[in-house]
Design a protein around this motif. Structure first.
Motif, PDB file in Angstrom:
ATOM      1  N   LEU A 251      -2.266  -6.352  -0.926  1.00 54.05           N
ATOM      2  CA  LEU A 251      -3.208  -7.117  -0.101  1.00 54.05           C
ATOM      3  C   LEU A 251      -2.554  -8.383   0.444  1.00 54.05           C
ATOM      4  N   LEU A 252      -1.782  -9.054  -0.403  1.00 53.96           N
ATOM      5  CA  LEU A 252      -1.108 -10.274   0.027  1.00 53.96           C
ATOM      6  C   LEU A 252      -0.115  -9.991   1.149  1.00 53.96           C
ATOM      7  N   SER A 253       0.536  -8.833   1.090  1.00 49.57           N
ATOM      8  CA  SER A 253       1.476  -8.468   2.159  1.00 49.57           C
ATOM      9  C   SER A 253       0.754  -8.240   3.486  1.00 49.57           C
ATOM     10  N   LEU A 254      -0.549  -7.948   3.411  1.00 49.67           N
ATOM     11  CA  LEU A 254      -1.380  -7.826   4.615  1.00 49.67           C
ATOM     12  C   LEU A 254      -1.997  -9.158   5.025  1.00 49.67           C
ATOM     13  N   GLY A 255      -1.767 -10.189   4.222  1.00 49.53           N
ATOM     14  CA  GLY A 255      -2.357 -11.500   4.500  1.00 49.53           C
ATOM     15  C   GLY A 255      -3.778 -11.625   3.995  1.00 49.53           C
ATOM     16  N   ILE A 256      -4.121 -10.873   2.944  1.00 46.30           N
ATOM     17  CA  ILE A 256      -5.506 -10.826   2.462  1.00 46.30           C
ATOM     18  C   ILE A 256      -5.590 -11.358   1.036  1.00 46.30           C
ATOM     19  N   ASN A 257      -6.525 -12.269   0.810  1.00 44.57           N
ATOM     20  CA  ASN A 257      -6.833 -12.787  -0.521  1.00 44.57           C
ATOM     21  C   ASN A 257      -8.336 -12.644  -0.767  1.00 44.57           C
ATOM     22  N   HIS A 258      -8.700 -12.031  -1.879  1.00 46.33           N
ATOM     23  CA  HIS A 258     -10.110 -11.954  -2.260  1.00 46.33           C
ATOM     24  C   HIS A 258     -10.483 -13.141  -3.136  1.00 46.33           C
ATOM     25  N   ASP A 259     -11.723 -13.570  -3.030  1.00 40.63           N
ATOM     26  CA  ASP A 259     -12.226 -14.659  -3.871  1.00 40.63           C
ATOM     27  C   ASP A 259     -12.613 -14.162  -5.263  1.00 40.63           C
ATOM     28  N   ASN A 260     -13.178 -12.958  -5.327  1.00 34.12           N
ATOM     29  CA  ASN A 260     -13.666 -12.415  -6.598  1.00 34.12           C
ATOM     30  C   ASN A 260     -13.185 -10.992  -6.806  1.00 34.12           C
ATOM     31  N   PHE A 261     -12.915 -10.651  -8.072  1.00 32.52           N
ATOM     32  CA  PHE A 261     -12.711  -9.266  -8.489  1.00 32.52           C
ATOM     33  C   PHE A 261     -13.742  -8.987  -9.572  1.00 32.52           C
ATOM     34  N   ILE A 262     -14.683  -8.072  -9.279  1.00 35.53           N
ATOM     35  CA  ILE A 262     -15.792  -7.795 -10.190  1.00 35.53           C
ATOM     36  C   ILE A 262     -15.561  -6.444 -10.874  1.00 35.53           C
ATOM     37  N   ARG A 402      -3.528  11.963  -4.560  1.00 36.97           N
ATOM     38  CA  ARG A 402      -3.424  12.716  -5.806  1.00 36.97           C
ATOM     39  C   ARG A 402      -2.006  13.278  -5.995  1.00 36.97           C
ATOM     40  N   LYS A 403      -1.354  13.709  -4.915  1.00 41.38           N
ATOM     41  CA  LYS A 403      -0.018  14.297  -5.018  1.00 41.38           C
ATOM     42  C   LYS A 403       1.079  13.248  -5.097  1.00 41.38           C
ATOM     43  N   GLY A 404       0.771  12.027  -4.704  1.00 43.77           N
ATOM     44  CA  GLY A 404       1.761  10.968  -4.801  1.00 43.77           C
ATOM     45  C   GLY A 404       2.728  10.916  -3.641  1.00 43.77           C
ATOM     46  N   ASP A 405       2.433  11.623  -2.529  1.00 46.27           N
ATOM     47  CA  ASP A 405       3.344  11.586  -1.380  1.00 46.27           C
ATOM     48  C   ASP A 405       2.693  10.911  -0.165  1.00 46.27           C
ATOM     49  N   TYR A 406       1.807   9.969  -0.416  1.00 46.73           N
ATOM     50  CA  TYR A 406       1.089   9.281   0.651  1.00 46.73           C
ATOM     51  C   TYR A 406       1.913   8.112   1.189  1.00 46.73           C
ATOM     52  N   ILE A 407       1.456   7.544   2.305  1.00 48.78           N
ATOM     53  CA  ILE A 407       2.100   6.380   2.920  1.00 48.78           C
ATOM     54  C   ILE A 407       1.411   5.126   2.402  1.00 48.78           C
ATOM     55  N   THR A 408       2.159   4.259   1.736  1.00 49.71           N
ATOM     56  CA  THR A 408       1.560   3.054   1.175  1.00 49.71           C
ATOM     57  C   THR A 408       1.472   1.954   2.225  1.00 49.71           C
ATOM     58  N   VAL A 409       0.676   0.938   1.900  1.00 47.00           N
ATOM     59  CA  VAL A 409       0.585  -0.243   2.757  1.00 47.00           C
ATOM     60  C   VAL A 409       1.960  -0.885   2.913  1.00 47.00           C
ATOM     61  N   ASP A 410       2.708  -0.962   1.819  1.00 43.01           N
ATOM     62  CA  ASP A 410       4.043  -1.556   1.895  1.00 43.01           C
ATOM     63  C   ASP A 410       4.973  -0.741   2.790  1.00 43.01           C
ATOM     64  N   ASP A 411       4.848   0.598   2.736  1.00 45.37           N
ATOM     65  CA  ASP A 411       5.648   1.447   3.630  1.00 45.37           C
ATOM     66  C   ASP A 411       5.376   1.084   5.085  1.00 45.37           C
ATOM     67  N   LEU A 412       4.099   0.937   5.410  1.00 43.34           N
ATOM     68  CA  LEU A 412       3.701   0.655   6.785  1.00 43.34           C
ATOM     69  C   LEU A 412       4.200  -0.716   7.235  1.00 43.34           C
ATOM     70  N   ILE A 413       4.045  -1.714   6.377  1.00 39.27           N
ATOM     71  CA  ILE A 413       4.465  -3.068   6.736  1.00 39.27           C
ATOM     72  C   ILE A 413       5.986  -3.152   6.871  1.00 39.27           C
ATOM     73  N   ASN A 414       6.705  -2.457   5.988  1.00 39.92           N
ATOM     74  CA  ASN A 414       8.166  -2.434   6.096  1.00 39.92           C
ATOM     75  C   ASN A 414       8.621  -1.795   7.399  1.00 39.92           C
ATOM     76  N   GLU A 415       7.807  -0.886   7.912  1.00 38.15           N
ATOM     77  CA  GLU A 415       8.157  -0.174   9.147  1.00 38.15           C
ATOM     78  C   GLU A 415       7.862  -0.999  10.393  1.00 38.15           C
ATOM     79  N   VAL A 416       6.685  -1.627  10.459  1.00 37.97           N
ATOM     80  CA  VAL A 416       6.264  -2.291  11.703  1.00 37.97           C
ATOM     81  C   VAL A 416       5.900  -3.760  11.531  1.00 37.97           C
ATOM     82  N   GLY A 417       5.765  -4.254  10.296  1.00 38.12           N
ATOM     83  CA  GLY A 417       5.420  -5.656  10.078  1.00 38.12           C
ATOM     84  C   GLY A 417       3.925  -5.880   9.913  1.00 38.12           C
ATOM     85  N   LYS A 418       3.585  -7.024   9.304  1.00 32.65           N
ATOM     86  CA  LYS A 418       2.174  -7.374   9.062  1.00 32.65           C
ATOM     87  C   LYS A 418       1.401  -7.557  10.353  1.00 32.65           C
TER      88      LYS A 418
END
Length: 577
Positions: A251-262, A402-418
């Protein structure tokens, strides 16, 4: 300065004056009257529907009433050049050039608050978004909803509302048991060379679990991992902590901070589910009964049984909803009802849920529960974030958590930036699917909306640098006796729409309007900039390396709006590209 709001107030004052004289009958409310942007084919700046709204009650045709009102509108304002009546009864208004000189002066004196609606009541919002299961990293399927929730929060904050950003941690139930077992087997793999049971479909096979296992082992050398039953409770806490650390990093790599985690688990442990069920029972919204098989499920395989049901149909749902499983444990829905009661008890004016496309069918039941608990249909607003299709080299990317071969947020940001990730994910309405083309988002052309808007700001910055001026510093101009060209006025007209863009984005919770507006403003600017290639008089800096005050403040005004909008979207405005 919101010119639409300003002229709506002026028109309403004229109506009240007519009414006091007995020349006009007014309805109980004037809320249906609007001042809008007329279609581009009309040579006008603003347009109002006032005559069409009041024609029936005054027993006049819209055009007849528009003719009467248009004369009074023009007479009351010396800055109006022309007023025309357009079928079926719109009143179109065109301003004198001096209007735009006054406009740019006023918004530059108040540029820090330009766009904010200070007249509306300010509310206290709770926005829940992302809320992905704490079983691994965030993937692209979560990314769009995360950005949608964050920018809705940003635009509401810009407009001076109060906002709390919240993440609901689903750390209770079978998926958490399976997740903990998956981490356990990875630990056994590291410690005892036991092969991971890849044939068990309930487990999470992603390689990130190896990192989780290593981190847990490094920090908890005293723990014994020979018996799952003995270590499961402790390991669950440790595993969820690892997942949440990774999710927060994503989330931080996307520039996102949450106030609460419930935590869902804490809600259950505090018996908040039992408490909310008791409330629903007291209000006769719960009963024992049977429900039919879900749509699409084989009726022959469905076993009807008596269970605890919430009367969701009382609030417009298509069927009542189960609160308890056959083993006596609470359903996910029951925990969610308790969570929303927790939200209601915290006294927010509005609750906003950002849901993935796979949860669209869940909206009616949870909205029903909030209405039952708060006696308000408007308390909860659900926004659905539709699917994102990733495209690279003209081919689709596939992903499966479930299979573990998905594209992560970090993969996307490393490719094109935040910046590209945030801007492009927001570039279409959230209720339609989005194609995210890797090739397009790195192009330096008009087809890349992020580049085109950033390049607008960089071009303005280059002018200031050539003059030895700081674009971020305030400009002091004493004499605003300017004369702007038609091309410049067209840009100022677009700038005048900024408060309306903010207002609509807030009221409709549609932040995709922001990048659309910024792109349109940037397009007008680039077209105007290109006029200087053939006409020296259109250039910002003359042969003596000087710039007129009117062009300096004109550029500064555009840059202020671009920077304000990009800050809300959460992307940068580079001064050099």
């Amino acid at each position: 300065m919101n010119i639409f709001e300003k002229y709506l107030d002026k028109i309403k004052k004229i109506l009240l004056d007519f009414s006091k004289k007995g020349d006009l009958i007014l309805p109980n409310t004037l809320n249906g009257i609007t001042v809008e942007i007329p279609p581009s084919k009309f040579d006008s700046d603003i347009s109002t529907n006032v005559a069409m709204v009041l024609s029936k009650i005054n027993k006049k045709t819209p055009t007849e009433l528009a003719s009467i009102l248009s004369e009074e509108i023009k007479k009351k304002d010396e800055l109006i050049d022309q007023v025309s009546v357009i079928q079926p009864g719109f009143i179109n208004i065109k301003f004198k050039p001096i209007f735009w000189t006054n406009f740019i002066k006023e918004i530059n004196l108040n540029y820090k608050t330009f766009g904010i609606n200070n007249k509306e009541d300010k509310k206290n919002y709770l926005i829940e978004f992302v809320s992905a299961n704490p079983t691994g990293p965030l993937h692209v399927g979560h990314c769009r909803g995360a950005i949608l929730g964050d920018v809705i929060s940003n635009v509401l904050l810009f407009n001076k509302h109060k906002v709390t950003k919240e993440y609901y941690v689903n750390d209770y139930g079978n998926q958490i048991i399976n997740f903990t077992k998956s981490v356990y087997f990875r630990i056994r793999e590291l410690c005892f060379n036991e092969p991971f049971p890849n044939d068990n479909e309930d487990l999470y096979p992603g390689d990130y679990l190896i990192d989780f296992a290593k981190n847990i082992l490094d920090s908890n050398k005293q723990l014994d991992f020979t018996d799952f039953d003995k270590i499961s409770e402790t390991l669950t806490v440790l595993s969820i902590n690892e997942a949440l650390k990774l999710i927060k990093k994503n989330l931080l790599s996307l520039g996102i901070n949450h106030d609460n985690f419930i935590s869902e688990k804490k809600l259950v442990a505090n018996q908040e589910v039992e408490k909310v069920i008791d409330i629903l029972k007291k209000n006769k919204f719960v009963y024992k009964g049977k429900i039919k098989a879900p749509a699409g499920e084989e009726n022959s395989e469905w076993v009807e049984r008596e269970q605890l049901l919430f009367k969701s149909t009382d609030f417009g749902d298509d069927k009542d909803r189960s609160l308890q499983k056959s083993d006596g444990t609470w359903t996910y829905f029951a925990s969610d009802v308790a969570y929303h009661k927790n939200k209601i008890d915290r006294k927010y004016d509005k609750l906003i849920n950002i849901l993935g496309s796979d949860h669209a069918g869940y909206i009616k039941r949870i909205s029903s529960s909030v209405e039952a608990l708060s006696n308000s249909k408007e308390r909860l607003i659900c926004k659905v974030s539709q699917l994102v299709k990733l495209i690279k080299d003209k081919k689709p990317f596939k992903m499966s958590k479930r299979k573990g071969d998905y594209i992560t947020v970090d993969d996307l940001i490393n490719e094109v930036g935040k910046d590209a990730t945030r801007f492009i994910m927001l570039n279409r309405s959230s209720d339609v699917e989005l194609d995210f083309d890797f090739d397009n988002v790195i192009e330096k052309s008009k087809d890349n909306p992020l580049y085109y808007v950033q390049y607008c700001y960089a071009r303005i910055s280059s002018v200031f640098k050539h003059l030895g001026k700081d674009l971020n510093s305030e400009i002091e101009i004493n004499n605003f006796d300017f004369q702007y060209s038609i091309d410049e006025i067209n840009i100022l007209k677009k700038i005048s729409e900024w408060p309306k863009c903010i207002e609509t984005s807030c009221n409709k919770l549609e932040p995709h309007r922001l990048p659309t507006y910024l792109y349109e403003l940037a397009s007008l600017f680039h077209s105007y900039w290109n006029l200087g290639k053939d006409n020296p008089e259109k250039r910002f800096i003359n042969d003596q390396k000087k710039i007129s005050d009117e062009k300096l403040i004109f550029l500064k005004t555009i840059s202020n709006v671009i920077k304000s909008g990009m800050n809300i979207v959460g992307v940068s405005t580079p001064e050099k590209m």
